[in-house]
Write a protein that holds these residues in place. Structure first.
Motif, mmCIF file in Angstrom:
data_model
loop_
_atom_site.group_PDB
_atom_site.id
_atom_site.type_symbol
_atom_site.label_atom_id
_atom_site.label_comp_id
_atom_site.label_asym_id
_atom_site.label_seq_id
_atom_site.Cartn_x
_atom_site.Cartn_y
_atom_site.Cartn_z
ATOM 1 N N MET A 1 31.772 75.179 19.865
ATOM 2 C CA MET A 1 32.359 74.233 18.838
ATOM 3 C C MET A 1 31.416 74.184 17.534
ATOM 4 O O MET A 1 31.957 74.295 16.412
ATOM 5 C CB MET A 1 32.218 72.928 19.248
ATOM 6 C CG MET A 1 32.893 71.888 18.604
ATOM 7 S SD MET A 1 34.595 72.428 17.936
ATOM 8 C CE MET A 1 35.402 70.993 18.999
ATOM 9 N N ALA A 2 30.386 74.289 17.707
ATOM 10 C CA ALA A 2 29.074 74.254 16.420
ATOM 11 C C ALA A 2 29.391 75.460 15.489
ATOM 12 O O ALA A 2 29.779 75.194 14.481
ATOM 13 C CB ALA A 2 27.689 74.338 16.901
ATOM 14 N N GLU A 3 29.592 76.400 16.104
ATOM 15 C CA GLU A 3 30.076 77.845 15.281
ATOM 16 C C GLU A 3 31.390 77.651 14.426
ATOM 17 O O GLU A 3 31.564 77.797 13.306
ATOM 18 C CB GLU A 3 29.875 78.977 16.021
ATOM 19 C CG GLU A 3 30.495 80.280 15.388
ATOM 20 C CD GLU A 3 30.422 81.422 16.401
ATOM 21 O OE1 GLU A 3 30.840 82.378 15.905
ATOM 22 O OE2 GLU A 3 30.184 81.407 17.712
ATOM 23 N N LEU A 4 32.419 77.210 15.393
ATOM 24 C CA LEU A 4 33.928 76.829 14.695
ATOM 25 C C LEU A 4 33.812 75.819 13.598
ATOM 26 O O LEU A 4 34.500 75.896 12.715
ATOM 27 C CB LEU A 4 34.690 76.754 15.793
ATOM 28 C CG LEU A 4 34.878 78.136 16.800
ATOM 29 C CD1 LEU A 4 35.536 77.436 18.275
ATOM 30 C CD2 LEU A 4 35.622 78.993 16.132
ATOM 31 N N VAL A 5 33.116 74.661 14.002
ATOM 32 C CA VAL A 5 32.866 73.504 12.922
ATOM 33 C C VAL A 5 32.400 74.260 11.710
ATOM 34 O O VAL A 5 32.898 73.924 10.524
ATOM 35 C CB VAL A 5 32.131 72.362 13.393
ATOM 36 C CG1 VAL A 5 31.851 71.531 12.295
ATOM 37 C CG2 VAL A 5 33.110 71.762 14.657
ATOM 38 N N ARG A 6 31.188 74.712 11.741
ATOM 39 C CA ARG A 6 30.701 75.485 10.586
ATOM 40 C C ARG A 6 31.770 76.416 9.906
ATOM 41 O O ARG A 6 31.636 76.503 8.552
ATOM 42 C CB ARG A 6 29.293 76.099 10.651
ATOM 43 C CG ARG A 6 28.218 74.947 11.435
ATOM 44 C CD ARG A 6 26.808 75.686 11.375
ATOM 45 N NE ARG A 6 26.476 76.441 12.535
ATOM 46 C CZ ARG A 6 26.119 76.167 13.585
ATOM 47 N NH1 ARG A 6 26.058 74.982 13.949
ATOM 48 N NH2 ARG A 6 26.376 76.860 14.630
ATOM 49 N N GLY A 7 32.305 77.343 10.436
ATOM 50 C CA GLY A 7 33.266 78.237 9.881
ATOM 51 C C GLY A 7 34.227 77.439 9.257
ATOM 52 O O GLY A 7 34.724 78.163 8.017
#
Length: 187
Positions: free
Chosen positions: A169-175
């Motif tokens: 989720m963290a990677e997807l939120v930042r993306g």
């Protein structure tokens, strides 16, 4: 049934989700959920106001988590970055629950009443985030814009997270936030 049953809330959630998926949300009663969980209706209503709330029971904890992350962030962080960092931190909670979240979302997506409830919960999160930003001294309109934009970023990331079995989720939120920055910069 005994007077006290361990993990009643979790048992009710699992029972409701299984029944909703099997028979459809509208065809399931509170009595059936309680029975499937091995509990009473009275126990159900101690934990949830209605059968919809079984799907949204974690909203208050999520709100508290996000507001806490905003409050604890470094002072020199911009409002939108505060919100995005808090939302990225949801991976700590979400990533271990991906399968349940997929099942839950399938039920929600199939029922307008539940989609409406989800939108209300997201609006409530945005309001809470804006309040946390105001507590940090962020001006009203900037707080609202950052919170609303953050919720939009979260929604995009959440849909991708459900569909993608690999990225967290963290990677997807930042993306999604980077995409928002590109879009708002005119790119």
């Amino acid at each position: 049934m005994g007077r006290w049953e361990p993990n009643a809330r979790g048992r009710l959630e699992r029972a409701a989700l299984a029944l909703y998926r099997e028979r459809g949300y509208e065809r399931v009663t509170v009595a059936e959920i309680a029975r499937e969980a091995g509990l009473t209706e009275r126990t159900f209503f101690r934990h949830y106001a209605d059968k919809r709330e079984v799907l949204f029971g974690g909203s208050a904890a999520l709100q508290e988590f996000l507001v806490g992350k905003v409050a604890a962030a470094p002072a020199d962080t911009s409002p939108i970055e505060l919100v995005v960092a808090a939302l990225a931190a949801t991976g700590e909670v979400f990533d271990e629950r991906r399968d349940r979240a997929r099942q839950r979302q399938t039920v929600i997506d199939a029922h307008p009443e539940l989609r409406e409830r989800e939108l209300i919960k997201l609006a409530t999160l945005a309001t809470a985030l804006a309040g946390a930003l105001r507590e940090r001294g962020v001006e009203e309109s900037a707080a609202i814009l950052a919170a609303q934009a953050g919720i939009a970023v979260f929604q995009v990331a959440f849909v991708r997270w459900l569909a993608d079995g690999e990225r967290d989720m963290a990677e997807l939120v930042r993306g999604a936030y980077e995409e928002l920055r590109t879009v708002t910069a005119g790119g």
